[in-house]
Structure formats: C-alpha cells, structure tokens
Design a protein around this motif. Sequence first.
Motif, mmCIF file in Angstrom:
data_model
loop_
_atom_site.group_PDB
_atom_site.id
_atom_site.type_symbol
_atom_site.label_atom_id
_atom_site.label_comp_id
_atom_site.label_asym_id
_atom_site.label_seq_id
_atom_site.Cartn_x
_atom_site.Cartn_y
_atom_site.Cartn_z
ATOM 1 N N THR A 168 0.920 -0.994 0.035
ATOM 2 C CA THR A 168 0.005 -0.003 0.017
ATOM 3 C C THR A 168 0.965 1.203 0.015
ATOM 4 O O THR A 168 0.644 2.230 -0.907
ATOM 5 C CB THR A 168 -0.907 0.029 1.482
ATOM 6 N N ALA A 214 1.247 4.117 -3.193
ATOM 7 C CA ALA A 214 1.115 5.307 -2.659
ATOM 8 C C ALA A 214 2.049 6.124 -2.665
ATOM 9 O O ALA A 214 1.855 7.459 -2.308
ATOM 10 C CB ALA A 214 0.116 5.221 -1.629
ATOM 11 N N SER A 265 4.144 9.128 -3.014
ATOM 12 C CA SER A 265 3.812 10.399 -3.757
ATOM 13 C C SER A 265 5.311 10.899 -4.343
ATOM 14 O O SER A 265 5.397 11.467 -5.361
ATOM 15 C CB SER A 265 3.395 11.463 -3.016
ATOM 16 N N HIS A 291 -2.791 5.084 -9.341
ATOM 17 C CA HIS A 291 -3.978 5.042 -8.824
ATOM 18 C C HIS A 291 -5.257 5.436 -9.863
ATOM 19 O O HIS A 291 -6.196 4.844 -10.036
ATOM 20 C CB HIS A 291 -4.313 5.803 -7.363
#
Length: 394
Positions: A131, A135, A137, A146
């Motif tokens: 996860t 994710a 950034s 995403h």
Amino acid sequence: MTCTDDVEGAGTVQRAAPECRCGRPCPPYAPSPRAAELRAADGPVMAGDLVGGAPVAGFAYVPPREEEPAGAHHDRLLTEEDRDRRTPPSRAVPAVRPASPGDERLPHSRLPERLVVPAARRSPCLPAAVTDLVADSSAPWGRVLHPVARAVRAAGHELWLCGGAPRELLSGHGREAVRDLDLTGTAPAGRFAELARRTLEEDGESYELRTSVSPNSLVCTVLGADESTPLIEYRGLGLGGFGFPATGTDLAADSRQRDFTVNSVLYDFERHLVLDPGERALPHLSAPGRTLVPANRSSDPLVRAALALRAVKFLVRWETDGPVDTRELRAWTAEFPDDLAGHVRRLGDRAWAQVEALHHECLGDVPADRQTTVASTLGPGVQQLLKTLLGSHA
C-alpha cells in the motif's frame, strides 16, 4: 494507515502480531472463507469466451498510423486458428463479452486455492508495504498509478503488480529495492493505452503525460513530461505460440512466458493477494538466499542470449544478499553452444542489435571483469557471449 486495509479477515483482529517488527500495528493473518469471484455480465472479453462460434485465445495489436493515438480499435481478437498466421487478423475485439457459455470466474479464481495466497498470511507487514509502495507520492508512478488503475478496473479488467516489486518485497527487501513499477493484466494493449490516456487527459495535473505502445513487445508506457522517463509500464498477460506478439487473460499461460520463476509471481494490490500461477515462484523466493530457475527453456538463440544476460544481471545484483541456487539454471545453460554469440549473429543484424541493447540495459554500469566472472559460472556459451558483447563496445 494500518495494515488492515483490504486484508482478508484482518478487520476483526485488534492485537499486533508478535513477529511483526516494522513498528506498525500489523495484525496476524486471520483466515476466512473466500468465495470464487465472478465476472460482470457486461464485462470485457476473456480467453475461452465464444465469439462467432470460436473460443477466444487472446489479443494482438495493429499499430496506428503516425500521430494517431493507440486505442481499443487497434486491438485484434485471436482464436486458435490464428496460430499459423504471420500477421494479426482483422477481427476486432467486441466491447462487451458475448452472451454465450464461458467460465464465469475471474482469472485468479480459476487458479487452485493453494496458488492464491492472502498477503497477510505470507507476512503481516506485506499489505501495508505494498500500500505504501503504490501510494508513494515521491515515486515516478505516484500521481498516475491510482487513477489509471481505477479506470482499468472500472472497465472490468484485472490488474496486478509484476516483476521487481513483488519479487523484492516477497524476498524480504524493503521499498528501496524496488526500482520501477511494472503491471500486467487482462486489458489488451490498445484498450489499456486508451484508458490511461483518457484518465490522464481528464486530470488537470497529468494531461501533459503521454502514453505509448511498443508494437514489438506490446508494452504500454506512461511517459513523464520529458517523454523519455517511464512512470509505469504495463503488458497484458503473456501468451505464446503466435507468429506475432500476443497477450491473453490466463495466469498460468503468462507464468510460462516469464524469464525466471521468481518473476512469475503477481501481486493483486486491490485484494492483497499473492498469485503464484507457475507454482514455483514462492518456494524459490522462500528458500535461504534465492533460487534462479528459467521458466522459459527455449532453444531459440535469441531467447537464450536474452535470458543469459538477465541471469547475469540478477546474479550481480544479488551477490551481496547471500548465495543464489543456480543449479537448474546452470544445467540449462550447459546446453548452450559455445558459440552462442555466433548463433545469434546468424539470425541477422536486427537480432544482434537487440542483444546489444539488452546488454547495455542490464549491465551497462557493471565493470567488464565482473560481468565475465559471473558469466563464467554459467558455462562457456554465456561467458563467450559476454566477451563478444564487451568487445563490440570497446
């Protein structure tokens, strides 16, 4: 964020696992029954569906004219009768699966249960690690993965992490070991490129990014603003036996097209499932050190040379991680002709140029003496191949 996100059975567990050392409240695996997941009635075509009375085998791709963006109308539907063709047929891919008998299960539900492992059972920390990875950034894929994944799934297609990300994380390595993000799934090349392009065009921050499809590999790439940096790369599930590049929707068939067994493991980052369609990836990643075994034992000189270069790359990269079991690999490379480089060159300038490009990609920053030392462990054919390549760059 906790590790309970989307983890099977984890929501009912409150205590932290004693073996978890990541500093998070990772719950231990709590098994619960998992029913087979079924396809939507208005979903996309998959292998085995009947179209025009013939079972679908997979998909091909016909490149668009210059400056025309890739789209679903460039995909072609394949049946078993197309295996003798040298070019894709003109048969278009229906937008929606036909109303005919077929396997209603999603691809991962067609695998034996032992080959579909809840990630939390493998490691309580694994779901949170993945996860965080997808994710991140600060990563190249941070702002595009995403939204593109949502669009692909909304269209009824499945999507998995493949390659280095699941391999490294399942080997116990951290986020720093993941160098890029590769994806695979059930969407044909043109359809994926179209979905990605539309998603990015609708995003005010990503509209300048470009998508491309390589007609020789069917790899779909979302490129950065400089149009040279890959942010994510996608290729549909592998499908062999055709006279042109093809993809499919069968997980087991895909595992047979991978280079090494450790690269056939897939990670479903929506359901947090680890898939081992070839049955050997997880055992080979679980052993002390690692086990490097070829999944594709082709007799084609070009394929052999490509796998040899990738094997040397992995052995160089992993040399500080402990011993690597190469017994099966060495038994296979021992069958190579001593003059493997000559066999490739006799295939023509294009074949040799492909090998030279792959050599630069895999080993361009590795000292020559290190390359030849590692290559020597795989037999004279591989050693001579590396010496010839290094000599051609001198």
